[in-house]
Design an enzyme around this catalytic site. Structure first.
Site, PDB file in Angstrom:
ATOM      1  N   TRP A   1       0.943  -0.868  -0.124  1.00  0.00           N
ATOM      2  CA  TRP A   1      -0.357   0.069  -0.326  1.00  0.00           C
ATOM      3  C   TRP A   1       0.638   0.711   0.240  1.00  0.00           C
ATOM      4  CZ3 TRP A   1      -2.318   1.916   5.503  1.00  0.00           C
ATOM      5  CH2 TRP A   1      -2.105   2.105   6.753  1.00  0.00           C
ATOM      6  N   ASP A   2       1.899   0.798   0.123  1.00  0.00           N
ATOM      7  CA  ASP A   2       3.146   1.745  -0.198  1.00  0.00           C
ATOM      8  C   ASP A   2       2.593   3.682  -1.431  1.00  0.00           C
ATOM      9  OD1 ASP A   2       6.176   1.302   1.168  1.00  0.00           O
ATOM     10  OD2 ASP A   2       4.516  -0.848   0.545  1.00  0.00           O
TER      11      ASP A   2
ATOM     12  N   GLU B   1      -0.512  -4.197  11.599  1.00  0.00           N
ATOM     13  CA  GLU B   1       0.013  -5.656  11.937  1.00  0.00           C
ATOM     14  C   GLU B   1       0.269  -6.615  13.104  1.00  0.00           C
ATOM     15  OE1 GLU B   1       3.638  -4.808   9.565  1.00  0.00           O
ATOM     16  OE2 GLU B   1       1.841  -5.365   7.136  1.00  0.00           O
TER      17      GLU B   1
ATOM     18  N   LYS C   1       2.799  -1.993  15.825  1.00  0.00           N
ATOM     19  CA  LYS C   1       4.245  -2.032  15.257  1.00  0.00           C
ATOM     20  C   LYS C   1       3.903  -0.164  14.876  1.00  0.00           C
ATOM     21  CE  LYS C   1       6.341  -3.555  10.538  1.00  0.00           C
ATOM     22  NZ  LYS C   1       5.951  -4.227   9.743  1.00  0.00           N
TER      23      LYS C   1
END
Length: 805
Positions: free
Chosen positions: A354-355, A493, A614
């Protein structure tokens, strides 16, 4: 050292991997790591050349199961160049006395320069200068110029120039149990006394790759009386050229390489194309000139006039350089996505995540044609996404969390924890929010560019099909009279299941749910705003019925969002019931706890048990949506607008920042309330790859989203440049610590120059353009600018407002 240079002095084997990644040269078509030309993969060096979109699948036995994995292929190494004096050994920095060693990355022109002096075992001193380019104007060409000076000796000097087809994918240690031999049927040929060619094909995808080399040697400007000797063995082809040199003689070796594949357009066959192009290519000096002109054009489009500290300027320019080496104007002609680690290494096996959510906003405001091309990569894979949805019992289009060649889900089934040595079941493919990211990018591209053609032909269809998927993913909970989404993984995540549960995924991830409400509202708006003819075509082609649109409207009004405490958005349902982690204790024991998940698993524990993230998850809402948009969404859902500062504080205390993207998001959401802390996170973004703050990950490939994110922080966050409703909106809150900013953007086809300082912004349109006036808004004021006009906006207390001339 200028802010347009990165210079590494001395040779440090332990740091070579990071340097090679940061000294990568590319042009959007292919990129080559900054490894020394004489090196091979040996644990210190890792030569790597990666061609955009060149993937291959292999099957490996891992953790007792057969796993098929797709990787961006390490192509044949075109760099191979070494030398020896007399009958001495081939040059190896580890076997000589290095007197000087320096690498310089020219960020302005995309040139890598290496300078060294050494003394060999017989006391002979030699000076070497190498210049390297991957050509920005001619996407298939690269060049390496090597100049050697015999400072205090004379005698025969042998140069070996060649291409190595024995390379494998072995650049990431934790993947080395996977088969990395992607090249098959490696063949070589000598075409003439100065040209050789190597060609191979990928074993499964059967992409043919051809690299042709042309070498010319001059001794003190003259062609030596030397006959090249062919060297050909085990997938390597080279020419050895031996010349007698006198003391202080200058030997120049120009190596030009052409790289073609069977994926190329306007191509008959890659071997023939590579040979013809390398024969016709200009010499190194002329190629360098045209290469620099191409870079100058890019810098005009991406003009960033920064006056902040030199280290910050240098980092921003490094990030911009690597962004444009991964995604350049050549990308517009390719069917490729954005690999999370660029074309710089093999981490994540070159997959597309999804960058683009963090990359495309920067591109859209400068080179919108690149955003269009990258969205086309997703559109071409829409049929595959539809199939994935059907196969899983859903409607619409379910895009994969990790994508590669054809849009199949490429997420790993198991992953290795290097701390424990255990292979673990991986459920991160449940990050369904990838589809929301694609829809968000598609919608905002249309808002920023007014590209009605793309929107009507491609963009609207993607948004509608993604909406269908999320609507089918949502179930109506009659006890709540709300829609819920179960069994997903959020951006965090760490949380892939509830503690002790055998069912993967968590329920009602707040980010996914709120963005699903946004998506449903947006899809209804898309249908409403499409021209009647095109709307009718899409409704008929997709068989969209009134009851389906009504369901989207209900979801936009009745999606469930979990809360706890005093207005804290729960990351997911039940999050507040998880145990609190003793963060201080873990920091005392381990120091760096960015990868807390690995630490906990190695201890026999489970991150699913804790309120620990995270990276930003809930806070992504405040990154993607303005406060006004969020207030409208929550009001429409029947919830009070939560306190943004309270939510930021809550999750800031519970995040390990195990992803470089976390610092981008935290800098963004803190910019309006805690500027000093926001700048600290901004500094972390700038340092993430330059100083490898994740301790070893940069060597496996740069973090492209964080690099692009630093640019986006400057232009959309700190400078407050936003496009919404066809209006260029300005809400500057520029930190005085960064000095004034001047940048150039394109808004709906119109070139604009914007200067920002403090709470003041000046917008100037280019003269001579015949497009419609640009609508700009700042605070309560809106103004239209025609060609060659200037407006000054100020949100300072007591400011006059706007002036035009």
């Amino acid at each position: 050292m200028s802010t347009w240079q990165i210079i590494y002095r001395g040779f440090d084997p332990g740091d070579e991997g990071r340097r090679e990644a940061l000294c990568t040269l590319g042009n959007g078509y292919f990129a080559t790591r900054g490894a020394a030309p004489e090196s091979r993969a040996d644990g210190v060096h890792y030569p790597g050349t990666y061609i955009a979109g060149c993937y291959n699948r292999l099957t490996s036995a891992v953790a007792g199961r057969e796993v098929e994995h797709e990787s961006l292929v390490n192509a044949p190494n075109w760099l191979l160049l070494t030398f020896r004096v007399g009958d001495g050994p081939w040059f190896d920095p580890a076997r000589v006395e290095l007197l000087d060693h320096e690498q310089e990355m020219d960020l302005d022109r995309g040139i890598l320069v290496r300078r060294l002096r050494f003394r060999d075992g017989r006391g002979r001193t030699t000076r070497v200068v190498q210049r390297r380019v991957v050509h920005m104007a001619e996407p298939h060409l690269a060049g390496l110029e090597t100049t050697l000076v015999a400072e205090d000796w004379s005698g025969p000097l042998t140069i070996r120039c060649g291409i190595d087809g024995t390379v494998t994918n072995s650049g990431v240690e934790r993947y080395r149990e996977l088969d990395g031999r992607h090249l098959a049927d490696v063949r070589t040929a000598e075409i003439g006394p100065d040209v050789v060619v190597l060609h191979a094909r990928t074993s499964q995808s059967r992409i043919r790759i051809a690299e042709a080399q042309r070498v010319r040697v001059l001794v003190d400007g003259e062609v030596p009386d030397a006959t090249p000797v062919l060297v050909r063995r085990d997938g390597v082809i080279a020419h050895d050229i031996t010349a007698d040199v006198d003391r202080n003689a200058e030997v120049r070796v120009d190596k030009i390489v052409s790289l073609h594949t069977s994926r190329d357009f306007a191509s008959t066959e890659p071997v023939a194309e590579a040979i013809e192009q390398v024969r016709d290519a200009a010499d190194f000096d002329d190629l360098l000139r045209s290469h620099c002109l191409a870079w100058a054009r890019l810098h005009t489009a991406f003009h960033f006039g920064l006056s902040t500290s030199e280290p910050a300027q240098q980092a921003v320019r490094l990030h911009l350089c690597h962004l444009l080496q991964t995604v350049s104007p050549h990308t517009a002609d390719l069917d490729v996505g954005i690999p999370a680690r660029g074309l710089h290494g093999e981490a994540y096996r070159g997959h597309v995540f999804w960058d683009e959510l963090f990359v495309l906003p920067s591109l859209t405001l400068h080179l919108p044609q690149l955003t269009r091309a990258l969205l086309r990569y997703r559109y071409r894979r829409l049929p595959r996404a539809r199939k994935a949805a059907r196969d899983n019992g859903f409607a619409g289009a379910m895009f994969p969390w990790q994508s590669g060649s054809n849009g199949r889900e490429e997420s790993q089934l198991v992953h290795l924890n290097p701390l424990s040595g255990r292979w673990l079941v991986d459920h991160t493919h449940l990050q369904r929010h990838i589809g929301i990211a694609i829809a968000h990018n598609t919608w905002h591209y249309h808002q920023a560019t007014g590209d009605d053609e793309f929107h009507q032909d491609h963009g609207a269809e993607m948004i509608l099909e993604i909406t269908r998927f999320f609507a089918s993913l949502a179930d109506h909970d009659h006890s709540r009279d709300r829609y819920v989404i179960r069994g997903v993984v959020g951006p965090d995540e760490y949380h892939t299941a509830y503690p002790g549960s055998n069912r993967p995924g968590i329920d009602n991830n707040a980010y996914t749910n709120v963005m699903t409400a946004w998506l449903c509202r947006t899809a209804v708006q898309v249908l409403r705003e499409l021209p009647a003819g095109r709307r009718g075509e899409l409704v008929d082609a997709l068989d969209i019925r009134h009851h389906e649109i009504d369901r989207w409207k209900r979801i936009a009004q009745r999606m469930f969002v979990p809360f706890h405490g005093d207005g804290i958005i729960s990351q997911f349902e039940g999050y507040e019931q998880l145990a609190e982690l003793d963060w201080a204790a873990y920091r005392r024991r381990y120091g760096d706890i960015q990868r807390l998940d690995r630490i906990l698993e190695a201890e026999g524990d489970d991150p699913n048990r804790y309120q620990a993230s995270k990276q930003a998850d809930v806070l992504m809402l405040f990154h993607l949506l303005s406060a006004e948009e969020l207030a409208e969404l929550f009001t429409g859902l029947g919830y009070p607008m939560p306190s943004i500062p309270d939510n930021i504080d809550y999750y800031l205390e519970r995040t390990s920042h195990g992803s470089t993207l976390s610092a981008v998001v935290h800098a963004w959401v803190l910019a309006r309330s805690r500027r000093h802390r926001a700048l600290e996170f901004f500094d972390e973004v700038l340092a993430s790859d330059l100083h490898d703050t994740q301790h070893g990950t940069t060597s496996e490939g740069i973090h492209l989203a964080a690099m692009a994110g630093s640019i986006d922080l400057l232009q959309r966050c700190f400078a407050g440049i936003e496009v919404r409703g066809g209006v260029l909106r300005l809400n500057p809150l520029w930190p005085a610590e960064l000095g004034p900013l001047e940048l150039s953007i394109r808004f709906r086809g119109q070139p604009l120059t914007i200067r920002v300082t403090g709470r003041t912004a000046t917008v100037r349109t280019a003269a001579g353009h015949t497009r419609e006036p640009v609508t700009c808004a700042c605070g309560s004021r809106t103004i239209q600018l025609g060609p060659g006009e200037t407006a000054r906006f100020s949100l300072e207390p007591g400011a006059a407002g706007t002036t035009t001339c």
